[in-house]
Motif scaffolding. Structure first.
Motif, PDB file in Angstrom:
ATOM      1  N   ALA A 204       0.816  -1.214   0.000  1.00  0.00           N
ATOM      2  CA  ALA A 204       0.000   0.000   0.000  1.00  0.00           C
ATOM      3  C   ALA A 204       0.850   1.265   0.000  1.00  0.00           C
ATOM      4  N   TYR A 205       2.000   1.208   0.658  1.00  0.00           N
ATOM      5  CA  TYR A 205       2.886   2.373   0.692  1.00  0.00           C
ATOM      6  C   TYR A 205       3.849   2.389  -0.503  1.00  0.00           C
ATOM      7  N   SER A 206       4.287   1.206  -0.925  1.00  0.00           N
ATOM      8  CA  SER A 206       5.309   1.128  -1.973  1.00  0.00           C
ATOM      9  C   SER A 206       4.788   1.565  -3.337  1.00  0.00           C
ATOM     10  N   LEU A 207       3.616   1.075  -3.717  1.00  0.00           N
ATOM     11  CA  LEU A 207       3.115   1.345  -5.065  1.00  0.00           C
ATOM     12  C   LEU A 207       2.940   2.840  -5.344  1.00  0.00           C
ATOM     13  N   PRO A 208       2.284   3.622  -4.462  1.00  0.00           N
ATOM     14  CA  PRO A 208       2.183   5.069  -4.729  1.00  0.00           C
ATOM     15  C   PRO A 208       3.547   5.756  -4.741  1.00  0.00           C
ATOM     16  N   ALA A 209       4.454   5.328  -3.837  1.00  0.00           N
ATOM     17  CA  ALA A 209       5.771   5.950  -3.779  1.00  0.00           C
ATOM     18  C   ALA A 209       6.574   5.656  -5.046  1.00  0.00           C
ATOM     19  N   LEU A 210       6.494   4.418  -5.535  1.00  0.00           N
ATOM     20  CA  LEU A 210       7.204   4.062  -6.769  1.00  0.00           C
ATOM     21  C   LEU A 210       6.620   4.795  -7.968  1.00  0.00           C
ATOM     22  N   PHE A 211       5.294   4.962  -7.984  1.00  0.00           N
ATOM     23  CA  PHE A 211       4.656   5.736  -9.055  1.00  0.00           C
ATOM     24  C   PHE A 211       5.108   7.193  -9.007  1.00  0.00           C
ATOM     25  N   LEU A 212       5.225   7.744  -7.793  1.00  0.00           N
ATOM     26  CA  LEU A 212       5.736   9.107  -7.635  1.00  0.00           C
ATOM     27  C   LEU A 212       7.117   9.240  -8.254  1.00  0.00           C
ATOM     28  N   GLY A 213       7.911   8.183  -8.121  1.00  0.00           N
ATOM     29  CA  GLY A 213       9.253   8.208  -8.701  1.00  0.00           C
ATOM     30  C   GLY A 213       9.236   8.437 -10.203  1.00  0.00           C
ATOM     31  N   PHE A 214       8.257   7.858 -10.900  1.00  0.00           N
ATOM     32  CA  PHE A 214       8.163   8.063 -12.354  1.00  0.00           C
ATOM     33  C   PHE A 214       7.892   9.531 -12.690  1.00  0.00           C
ATOM     34  N   LEU A 215       7.185  10.224 -11.798  1.00  0.00           N
ATOM     35  CA  LEU A 215       6.900  11.639 -12.037  1.00  0.00           C
ATOM     36  C   LEU A 215       8.136  12.517 -11.833  1.00  0.00           C
ATOM     37  N   ALA A 238      17.248  24.176  -6.245  1.00  0.00           N
ATOM     38  CA  ALA A 238      16.927  23.846  -4.850  1.00  0.00           C
ATOM     39  C   ALA A 238      15.655  23.011  -4.762  1.00  0.00           C
ATOM     40  N   CYS A 239      14.639  23.380  -5.539  1.00  0.00           N
ATOM     41  CA  CYS A 239      13.371  22.629  -5.527  1.00  0.00           C
ATOM     42  C   CYS A 239      13.558  21.225  -6.088  1.00  0.00           C
ATOM     43  N   ILE A 240      14.353  21.118  -7.145  1.00  0.00           N
ATOM     44  CA  ILE A 240      14.604  19.805  -7.738  1.00  0.00           C
ATOM     45  C   ILE A 240      15.280  18.895  -6.719  1.00  0.00           C
ATOM     46  N   ARG A 241      16.315  19.411  -6.076  1.00  0.00           N
ATOM     47  CA  ARG A 241      17.023  18.605  -5.079  1.00  0.00           C
ATOM     48  C   ARG A 241      16.118  18.226  -3.917  1.00  0.00           C
ATOM     49  N   LEU A 242      15.267  19.155  -3.502  1.00  0.00           N
ATOM     50  CA  LEU A 242      14.369  18.886  -2.384  1.00  0.00           C
ATOM     51  C   LEU A 242      13.396  17.768  -2.719  1.00  0.00           C
ATOM     52  N   PHE A 243      12.726  17.861  -3.864  1.00  0.00           N
ATOM     53  CA  PHE A 243      11.710  16.865  -4.230  1.00  0.00           C
ATOM     54  C   PHE A 243      12.328  15.484  -4.456  1.00  0.00           C
ATOM     55  N   VAL A 244      13.453  15.452  -5.165  1.00  0.00           N
ATOM     56  CA  VAL A 244      14.087  14.169  -5.462  1.00  0.00           C
ATOM     57  C   VAL A 244      14.644  13.544  -4.177  1.00  0.00           C
ATOM     58  N   SER A 245      15.180  14.375  -3.292  1.00  0.00           N
ATOM     59  CA  SER A 245      15.689  13.870  -2.011  1.00  0.00           C
ATOM     60  C   SER A 245      14.569  13.296  -1.164  1.00  0.00           C
ATOM     61  N   LEU A 246      13.442  13.997  -1.112  1.00  0.00           N
ATOM     62  CA  LEU A 246      12.299  13.513  -0.335  1.00  0.00           C
ATOM     63  C   LEU A 246      11.807  12.165  -0.876  1.00  0.00           C
ATOM     64  N   ALA A 247      11.787  12.028  -2.193  1.00  0.00           N
ATOM     65  CA  ALA A 247      11.367  10.760  -2.798  1.00  0.00           C
ATOM     66  C   ALA A 247      12.321   9.636  -2.418  1.00  0.00           C
ATOM     67  N   SER A 248      13.618   9.921  -2.431  1.00  0.00           N
ATOM     68  CA  SER A 248      14.609   8.913  -2.071  1.00  0.00           C
ATOM     69  C   SER A 248      14.456   8.469  -0.617  1.00  0.00           C
ATOM     70  N   VAL A 249      14.301   9.439   0.278  1.00  0.00           N
ATOM     71  CA  VAL A 249      14.142   9.123   1.700  1.00  0.00           C
ATOM     72  C   VAL A 249      12.852   8.342   1.934  1.00  0.00           C
ATOM     73  N   LEU A 250      11.779   8.745   1.263  1.00  0.00           N
ATOM     74  CA  LEU A 250      10.496   8.064   1.417  1.00  0.00           C
ATOM     75  C   LEU A 250      10.602   6.601   0.993  1.00  0.00           C
ATOM     76  N   LEU A 251      11.205   6.343  -0.149  1.00  0.00           N
ATOM     77  CA  LEU A 251      11.323   4.978  -0.652  1.00  0.00           C
ATOM     78  C   LEU A 251      12.150   4.100   0.287  1.00  0.00           C
ATOM     79  N   ALA A 252      13.275   4.628   0.766  1.00  0.00           N
ATOM     80  CA  ALA A 252      14.113   3.848   1.674  1.00  0.00           C
ATOM     81  C   ALA A 252      13.409   3.588   2.998  1.00  0.00           C
TER      82      ALA A 252
END
Length: 334
Positions: A204-215, A238-252
């Motif tokens: 339930a948590y992985s699928l939305p997070a992985l889909f977010l990664g495609f965006l 700064a915004c690019i780094r913030l969003f991509v970093s948050l996605a990485s932390v969320l997935l891990a």
């Protein structure tokens, strides 16, 4: 023009073969992981069970034990590999990994606190792990940043942050020693005892997070450019780094919240995917999502073959091979 068209067709055929091989290998390892264990189950029986044609003899073993375990391995492998792809894009460093950058240790502290001290809050485990991972990542970046982030400063900062969170984990285990047994295998990244409900939460948590990664693939590709080029394109670095970093932390953090600490997946898998297909995240990210589960399923099969009837956490098995690979990369980058 004809030469370019021919080259594009060859590249497309190559990528198709790579993805097809990865997908076939993933399905094979998934089914093999369900079939192999203390009680061997024929692959035909496994397939019939997955199709709803349940054989009563093996129904409980497959549906309640083996299938949740295999699904957890797939989700953990995909999220950790995806996290590694994004953290490398942000840090612009092949040595970057959620396990190396303290994200997993930070997530572990909060997860351990919930498991040992506040088990009634277990439903908040993924959210709590995300918060802990985010704090740890911020600490590593803050300590290692000085006109950019170098590999040496990053590793030194990671040592300090991991030592700090390691001491916190030690305090938690000492004060909750009566409940420590349930957390020991989890600390080493174990798939043992994964229940159907835990596998459902992970899905339930992985699928939305992985889909977010495609965006975030476009943002990740922009990170391949130098800072001035990104600014000239009208993008906020700064915004690019913030969003991509948050996605990485969320997935891990999603992976850590259920299966515990499994290191080196985010380090090894994106590197292999990059060697196979190049740096374009449109290809690199989905391929990593296939290769990550293959690594964890393969490690689980390996520990069953070597250590059965004992249960060896897959985190330990992967570290046995991941650590030398990291040292190889470190020496090459130095």
């Amino acid at each position: 023009m004809h030469i370019l068209k021919s080259a594009a067709i060859k590249k497309g055929s190559y990528l198709f073969v790579v993805f097809l091989c990865a997908a076939v290998l993933l399905v094979f390892f998934f089914l093999l992981n369900i079939a192999i264990g203390s009680v061997s189950i024929p692959l035909g029986t496994v397939l019939r069970s997955l199709n709803g044609q349940t054989e009563e003899t093996f129904a409980i073993i497959i549906q309640e034990i083996r299938l949740p375990r295999a699904l957890a391995a797939v989700c953990a492998g995909a999220t950790l590999a995806g996290s590694g792809v994004f953290i490398k894009a942000v840090m612009r460093n092949h040595l970057a990994d959620s396990g190396i950058l303290g994200v997993q240790s930070g997530a572990t502290v909060v997860a351990m606190f919930i498991i040992l001290a506040r088990p009634t809050l277990v439903k908040l485990l993924p959210a709590g792990a995300f918060l802990g991972g985010l704090i740890a990542f911020a600490m590593v970046v803050f300590l290692s940043y000085r006109k950019g982030v170098s590999a040496v400063r990053m590793l030194l900062a990671d040592i300090a942050v991991n030592a700090f969170f390691g001491s916190v984990i030690g305090i938690l285990t000492i004060y909750n020693s009566d409940r420590l047994q349930s957390a020991l295998s989890w600390l080493n990244g174990s798939l043992a005892g994964i229940s159907a409900s835990q596998a459902q939460v992970l899905l339930a948590y992985s699928l939305p997070a992985l889909f977010l990664g495609f965006l975030l693939i476009r943002m990740s590709n922009l990170m391949l450019l130098d800072d001035n080029t990104i600014h000239n394109l009208g993008e906020s670095l700064a915004c690019i780094r913030l969003f991509v970093s948050l996605a990485s932390v969320l997935l891990a953090s999603i992976s850590v919240s259920v299966v515990g600490i499994i290191g080196f997946v985010g380090l090894v898998i994106p590197h292999i995917a990059r060697l196979l297909t190049g740096v374009n995240h449109k290809i690199l990210y989905p391929l990593s999502l296939l290769l990550g589960p293959i690594l964890i399923l393969g490690a689980d099969l390996l520990q069953k073959a070597i250590f059965s009837p004992m249960e060896m956490p897959v985190g330990i098995v992967i570290s046995l091979f991941g650590a030398p690979f990291f040292l190889y990369l470190l020496r090459r980058e130095a």
